[in-house]
Design a protein around this motif. Sequence first.
Motif, PDB file in Angstrom:
ATOM      1  N   PRO A 197       0.827  -1.216   0.000  1.00  0.00           N
ATOM      2  CA  PRO A 197       0.000   0.000   0.000  1.00  0.00           C
ATOM      3  C   PRO A 197       0.855   1.257   0.000  1.00  0.00           C
ATOM      4  O   PRO A 197       1.879   1.328   0.685  1.00  0.00           O
ATOM      5  N   VAL A 198       0.448   2.230  -0.783  1.00  0.00           N
ATOM      6  CA  VAL A 198       1.102   3.539  -0.824  1.00  0.00           C
ATOM      7  C   VAL A 198       0.015   4.587  -0.628  1.00  0.00           C
ATOM      8  O   VAL A 198      -0.978   4.595  -1.357  1.00  0.00           O
ATOM      9  N   LEU A 199       0.214   5.464   0.356  1.00  0.00           N
ATOM     10  CA  LEU A 199      -0.803   6.440   0.719  1.00  0.00           C
ATOM     11  C   LEU A 199      -0.204   7.832   0.777  1.00  0.00           C
ATOM     12  O   LEU A 199       0.951   7.998   1.149  1.00  0.00           O
ATOM     13  N   ASP A 200      -0.995   8.835   0.403  1.00  0.00           N
ATOM     14  CA  ASP A 200      -0.609  10.217   0.651  1.00  0.00           C
ATOM     15  C   ASP A 200      -1.853  11.056   0.853  1.00  0.00           C
ATOM     16  O   ASP A 200      -2.967  10.608   0.588  1.00  0.00           O
ATOM     17  N   VAL A 201      -1.669  12.252   1.360  1.00  0.00           N
ATOM     18  CA  VAL A 201      -2.786  13.098   1.770  1.00  0.00           C
ATOM     19  C   VAL A 201      -2.707  14.456   1.085  1.00  0.00           C
ATOM     20  O   VAL A 201      -1.629  15.052   0.997  1.00  0.00           O
ATOM     21  N   ASP A 202      -3.834  14.944   0.608  1.00  0.00           N
ATOM     22  CA  ASP A 202      -3.971  16.302   0.096  1.00  0.00           C
ATOM     23  C   ASP A 202      -5.119  16.986   0.833  1.00  0.00           C
ATOM     24  O   ASP A 202      -6.044  16.324   1.313  1.00  0.00           O
ATOM     25  N   TYR A 203      -5.054  18.299   0.902  1.00  0.00           N
ATOM     26  CA  TYR A 203      -6.136  19.074   1.487  1.00  0.00           C
ATOM     27  C   TYR A 203      -6.798  19.921   0.409  1.00  0.00           C
ATOM     28  O   TYR A 203      -6.121  20.518  -0.416  1.00  0.00           O
ATOM     29  N   PHE A 204      -8.116  19.933   0.418  1.00  0.00           N
ATOM     30  CA  PHE A 204      -8.906  20.711  -0.527  1.00  0.00           C
ATOM     31  C   PHE A 204      -9.861  21.595   0.262  1.00  0.00           C
ATOM     32  O   PHE A 204     -10.444  21.162   1.257  1.00  0.00           O
ATOM     33  N   PHE A 265      -5.352   9.577  -0.608  1.00  0.00           N
ATOM     34  CA  PHE A 265      -5.269   8.814  -1.852  1.00  0.00           C
ATOM     35  C   PHE A 265      -4.427   7.569  -1.594  1.00  0.00           C
ATOM     36  O   PHE A 265      -3.408   7.636  -0.891  1.00  0.00           O
ATOM     37  N   GLY A 266      -4.844   6.463  -2.163  1.00  0.00           N
ATOM     38  CA  GLY A 266      -4.092   5.237  -1.925  1.00  0.00           C
ATOM     39  C   GLY A 266      -4.167   4.256  -3.070  1.00  0.00           C
ATOM     40  O   GLY A 266      -5.107   4.270  -3.873  1.00  0.00           O
ATOM     41  N   GLN A 267      -3.158   3.420  -3.138  1.00  0.00           N
ATOM     42  CA  GLN A 267      -3.132   2.288  -4.058  1.00  0.00           C
ATOM     43  C   GLN A 267      -2.577   1.087  -3.312  1.00  0.00           C
ATOM     44  O   GLN A 267      -1.687   1.215  -2.472  1.00  0.00           O
ATOM     45  N   ALA A 268      -3.128  -0.072  -3.602  1.00  0.00           N
ATOM     46  CA  ALA A 268      -2.604  -1.320  -3.054  1.00  0.00           C
ATOM     47  C   ALA A 268      -2.893  -2.418  -4.068  1.00  0.00           C
ATOM     48  O   ALA A 268      -3.848  -2.325  -4.849  1.00  0.00           O
ATOM     49  N   TRP A 269      -2.079  -3.439  -4.043  1.00  0.00           N
ATOM     50  CA  TRP A 269      -2.191  -4.517  -5.017  1.00  0.00           C
ATOM     51  C   TRP A 269      -2.834  -5.741  -4.389  1.00  0.00           C
ATOM     52  O   TRP A 269      -2.696  -5.992  -3.194  1.00  0.00           O
ATOM     53  N   GLY A 270      -3.531  -6.501  -5.244  1.00  0.00           N
ATOM     54  CA  GLY A 270      -3.994  -7.809  -4.814  1.00  0.00           C
ATOM     55  C   GLY A 270      -2.792  -8.619  -4.342  1.00  0.00           C
ATOM     56  O   GLY A 270      -1.708  -8.520  -4.923  1.00  0.00           O
ATOM     57  N   GLN A 271      -2.977  -9.388  -3.294  1.00  0.00           N
ATOM     58  CA  GLN A 271      -1.843 -10.032  -2.638  1.00  0.00           C
ATOM     59  C   GLN A 271      -1.018 -10.872  -3.600  1.00  0.00           C
ATOM     60  O   GLN A 271      -1.550 -11.750  -4.291  1.00  0.00           O
ATOM     61  N   ALA A 272       0.270 -10.583  -3.676  1.00  0.00           N
ATOM     62  CA  ALA A 272       1.179 -11.368  -4.499  1.00  0.00           C
ATOM     63  C   ALA A 272       1.497 -12.680  -3.808  1.00  0.00           C
ATOM     64  O   ALA A 272       1.459 -12.778  -2.581  1.00  0.00           O
ATOM     65  N   PRO A 273       1.815 -13.743  -4.560  1.00  0.00           N
ATOM     66  CA  PRO A 273       2.171 -15.020  -3.950  1.00  0.00           C
ATOM     67  C   PRO A 273       3.339 -14.835  -2.984  1.00  0.00           C
ATOM     68  O   PRO A 273       4.292 -14.115  -3.250  1.00  0.00           O
ATOM     69  N   GLY A 274       3.248 -15.507  -1.843  1.00  0.00           N
ATOM     70  CA  GLY A 274       4.336 -15.454  -0.880  1.00  0.00           C
ATOM     71  C   GLY A 274       4.335 -14.234   0.002  1.00  0.00           C
ATOM     72  O   GLY A 274       5.240 -14.062   0.812  1.00  0.00           O
ATOM     73  N   LEU A 288       6.654   3.790   7.440  1.00  0.00           N
ATOM     74  CA  LEU A 288       6.548   5.238   7.282  1.00  0.00           C
ATOM     75  C   LEU A 288       7.033   5.695   5.924  1.00  0.00           C
ATOM     76  O   LEU A 288       6.575   6.704   5.393  1.00  0.00           O
ATOM     77  N   SER A 289       7.956   4.945   5.331  1.00  0.00           N
ATOM     78  CA  SER A 289       8.475   5.320   4.017  1.00  0.00           C
ATOM     79  C   SER A 289       7.418   5.246   2.935  1.00  0.00           C
ATOM     80  O   SER A 289       7.580   5.810   1.856  1.00  0.00           O
ATOM     81  N   MET A 290       6.324   4.533   3.220  1.00  0.00           N
ATOM     82  CA  MET A 290       5.254   4.391   2.230  1.00  0.00           C
ATOM     83  C   MET A 290       4.209   5.484   2.340  1.00  0.00           C
ATOM     84  O   MET A 290       3.266   5.530   1.567  1.00  0.00           O
ATOM     85  N   ILE A 291       4.352   6.343   3.335  1.00  0.00           N
ATOM     86  CA  ILE A 291       3.327   7.348   3.583  1.00  0.00           C
ATOM     87  C   ILE A 291       3.926   8.736   3.422  1.00  0.00           C
ATOM     88  O   ILE A 291       4.958   9.049   4.003  1.00  0.00           O
ATOM     89  N   THR A 292       3.288   9.560   2.620  1.00  0.00           N
ATOM     90  CA  THR A 292       3.727  10.936   2.449  1.00  0.00           C
ATOM     91  C   THR A 292       2.567  11.862   2.731  1.00  0.00           C
ATOM     92  O   THR A 292       1.413  11.462   2.687  1.00  0.00           O
ATOM     93  N   ARG A 293       2.867  13.094   3.027  1.00  0.00           N
ATOM     94  CA  ARG A 293       1.807  14.082   3.290  1.00  0.00           C
ATOM     95  C   ARG A 293       2.073  15.317   2.450  1.00  0.00           C
ATOM     96  O   ARG A 293       3.178  15.837   2.438  1.00  0.00           O
ATOM     97  N   ARG A 294       1.040  15.733   1.741  1.00  0.00           N
ATOM     98  CA  ARG A 294       1.122  16.963   0.971  1.00  0.00           C
ATOM     99  C   ARG A 294      -0.080  17.816   1.315  1.00  0.00           C
ATOM    100  O   ARG A 294      -1.137  17.312   1.612  1.00  0.00           O
ATOM    101  N   GLN A 295       0.092  19.107   1.262  1.00  0.00           N
ATOM    102  CA  GLN A 295      -1.007  20.016   1.544  1.00  0.00           C
ATOM    103  C   GLN A 295      -1.265  20.902   0.339  1.00  0.00           C
ATOM    104  O   GLN A 295      -0.332  21.454  -0.235  1.00  0.00           O
TER     105      GLN A 295
END
Length: 300
Positions: A197-204, A265-274, A288-295
């Motif tokens: 999973p990769v996630l980041d945040v925006d504010y609107f 906003f996020g993306q994640a993949w269907g579980q890969a084998p193993g 934490l390296s997978m999460i970023t924050r933007r405003q």
Amino acid sequence: MPQPPHDPVLLDAAEVRRAANAAARTYDEAAALQKVVRERLLERLDYVSLQPKVILDLGAATGHGSAALAQRYPDATVVAVDIAEQMLLQAMSVPAQPREFTAVCADAAALPFRNASVDLVFCSLLLPWCNAPTRVFEECRRILQPGGLFNFATAGPDTLYEMRAAWAEVDSATHVNRFLDMHDVGDGLLAAGMAEPVLDVDYFTLTYKTVKGLMRDLQASGAHNATQGRPRGLTSRARMAKLCAAYEKFRGADKLLPMTWEIIFGQAWGQAPGRALNQHTGEAQVPLSMITRRQRGTGG
């Protein structure tokens, strides 16, 4: 048997569906934020290598995302899924909208699709209307191919903070949904068996001249208060006047009232084998390296 404690922030599922059905004809003219988020979510597909054969637009509302996905992937089967049948009827009746998709009325927590039968799940701003987002993640994981993609956007806890603060000066009832933060979302994805999973945040920020105009847009888009702890009946003039007065403290230098949305906003993949979740410990943490924050603020 003792009853579980009442949670006033739990959503009333019947009210969520009723409100969405009632808003079907006014949704497009009021859903400015939803349109921007949907377009940003579509743009994120530019950065993944994917040639899906079957696509679900989960929480499709009036089908604009479904139509865009059908144009982007002309060889794919696109299915618009929503719990509100009137939204789907509206989606299929728009004359100028391409109809290269089918519609299925279903609950996102109990999808009527076979295991590993979908290549892409596109889900824009559905999760705030679900009492059990992790259950939705599990269903998406179940129906996704191992290399399939879950591409989604949801609301974070700073969403509508002005409205929450203003109502707190009026009464102690629940007026705004409870929104998960991105760490809880990430943990839920991993617990459901999603990969990377990769996630980041925006504010609107949307702006309005009056509180009544702001609330009118929420109502027209079906995004009004559907919690079990919501007040019943019409809001009195006195309470509305008190709310408007409390909201005034947020009026900006532009003389407009803001309505803030924190969008994850996020993306994640269907579980890969193993890469299965450790079922013995049940532990799942998002690095934490997978999460970023933007405003970013946007007028509306």
